[in-house]
Design an enzyme around this catalytic site. Structure first.
Site, PDB file in Angstrom:
ATOM      1  CG  ASP A  67      -0.363  -0.514   2.479  1.00  0.00           C
ATOM      2  OD1 ASP A  67       0.862  -0.446   2.614  1.00  0.00           O
ATOM      3  OD2 ASP A  67      -1.113  -0.970   3.350  1.00  0.00           O
ATOM      4  CG  ASN A 124      -9.017  -2.010  11.824  1.00  0.00           C
ATOM      5  OD1 ASN A 124      -8.013  -2.602  11.409  1.00  0.00           O
ATOM      6  ND2 ASN A 124      -9.546  -0.984  11.179  1.00  0.00           N
ATOM      7  CG  HIS A 126      -5.831  -2.565   8.717  1.00  0.00           C
ATOM      8  ND1 HIS A 126      -5.990  -1.336   9.318  1.00  0.00           N
ATOM      9  CD2 HIS A 126      -4.493  -2.727   8.599  1.00  0.00           C
ATOM     10  CE1 HIS A 126      -4.799  -0.804   9.533  1.00  0.00           C
ATOM     11  NE2 HIS A 126      -3.875  -1.615   9.115  1.00  0.00           N
ATOM     12  CD  GLU A 131      -8.630   0.370   7.577  1.00  0.00           C
ATOM     13  OE1 GLU A 131      -8.807  -0.419   8.528  1.00  0.00           O
ATOM     14  OE2 GLU A 131      -7.745   1.250   7.575  1.00  0.00           O
TER      15      GLU A 131
HETATM   16  C1  GLP Z   1      -0.530  -0.069   8.507  1.00  0.00           C
HETATM   17  C2  GLP Z   1      -0.299  -0.745   7.138  1.00  0.00           C
HETATM   18  C3  GLP Z   1      -0.270  -2.239   7.247  1.00  0.00           C
HETATM   19  C4  GLP Z   1       0.433  -2.612   8.530  1.00  0.00           C
HETATM   20  C5  GLP Z   1      -0.423  -2.214   9.708  1.00  0.00           C
HETATM   21  C6  GLP Z   1       0.198  -2.433  11.074  1.00  0.00           C
HETATM   22  O1  GLP Z   1      -1.448   0.932   8.470  1.00  0.00           O
HETATM   23  N1  GLP Z   1      -1.172  -0.350   6.087  1.00  0.00           N
HETATM   24  O2  GLP Z   1       0.334  -2.806   6.091  1.00  0.00           O
HETATM   25  O3  GLP Z   1       0.637  -3.993   8.560  1.00  0.00           O
HETATM   26  O4  GLP Z   1      -0.926  -0.900   9.568  1.00  0.00           O
HETATM   27  O5  GLP Z   1       1.149  -1.477  11.414  1.00  0.00           O
HETATM   28  P1  GLP Z   1       2.135  -1.622  12.650  1.00  0.00           P
HETATM   29  O6  GLP Z   1       3.110  -2.707  12.293  1.00  0.00           O
HETATM   30  O7  GLP Z   1       2.823  -0.288  12.754  1.00  0.00           O
HETATM   31  O8  GLP Z   1       1.321  -1.955  13.828  1.00  0.00           O
END
Ligand code: GLP
Length: 213
Positions: A67, A124, A126, A131
């Site tokens: 992303d 959540n 995702h 989402e």
């Molecule tokens: C982000 C990304 C995801 C990531 C997730 C967790 O927003 N879009 O690809 O895996 O949230 O992030 P973190 O590892 O900082 O908890």
């Protein structure tokens, strides 16, 4: 669905790095799906170490990031900082989704599909920026994130087409999402739950993330 509960975060990163190493040793021109976020930082640090020891060659590897935001290049910068500037990946082999979302799907297909997709998970549930409520049939598209930002994200279907998937989750703030994904219903309300339908997917957790299982 395999669930690996590691003794420590360090151990979890080791397990993930060894899966990565296996994939690129088997196939030096492997196609990788890569996540960003804080969870991935120690993994990328470990991969840089392995590269420096001569154990990984990134010269033939192709990467597809999961992303990116529409108005900034935060994830480009993140990837350069934590991985790309420190290894011998070819710039033209590192891909990010952008406004031409159809092209991104085609590029992935043209590369032969994703061999190993490395995922994090949101609180959540995702995965990438899919989402809760995202269709299991979704492909790369423009999305609005839970915090109302515009981004491009590969879809659930894109992720599920990967040959192998690992999801890393660390810390108690992920315990709920991990619990719902592994023990609740397989539902579009919990995007990561879809991974239970994949034939080669693993959750790699530290004890805190696994604490509600
Ligand atoms: C982000 C990304 C995801 C990531 C997730 C967790 O927003 N879009 O690809 O895996 O949230 O992030 P973190 O590892 O900082 O908890």
């Amino acid at each position: 669905m395999k669930v690996i509960i590691a003794k420590s975060r360090k151990e979890a990163v080791k397990r993930a790095a060894s899966i990565f190493l296996g994939a690129v040793k088997r196939k030096p021109h492997a196609v990788l799906g890569l996540a960003t976020g804080s969870t991935m930082i120690p993994l990328y640090r470990k991969l840089v170490q392995l590269y420096k020891k001569g154990e990984i060659d990134f010269s033939k590897i192709k990467t597809f990031n999961l992303d990116e935001y529409t108005r900034s290049k935060i994830f480009h910068k993140y990837m350069n900082k934590h991985l790309f500037s420190k290894v011998n990946i070819k710039k033209q082999n590192a891909h990010f989704p952008s406004s031409n979302t159809k092209d991104y799907e085609n590029e992935i297909k043209k590369a032969g599909g994703i061999d190993l997709c490395i995922l994090g998970i949101g609180k959540n549930g995702h995965i990438a920026f899919n989402e809760p409520g995202s269709s299991f049939q979704s492909i790369t598209r423009k999305v609005i994130t839970a915090d109302s930002r515009h981004a491009y994200s590969i879809g659930i279907k894109t992720i599920m087409s990967s040959k192998k998937i690992i999801l890393l989750a660390f810390g108690k703030e992920k315990a709920n999402a991990v619990f719902k994904s592994l023990r609740g219903d397989v539902t579009e309300d919990v995007p990561a739950s879809v991974l239970r339908k994949h034939k080669d997917a693993a959750f790699i957790l530290d004890k805190a993330a696994a604490s509600k299982l």
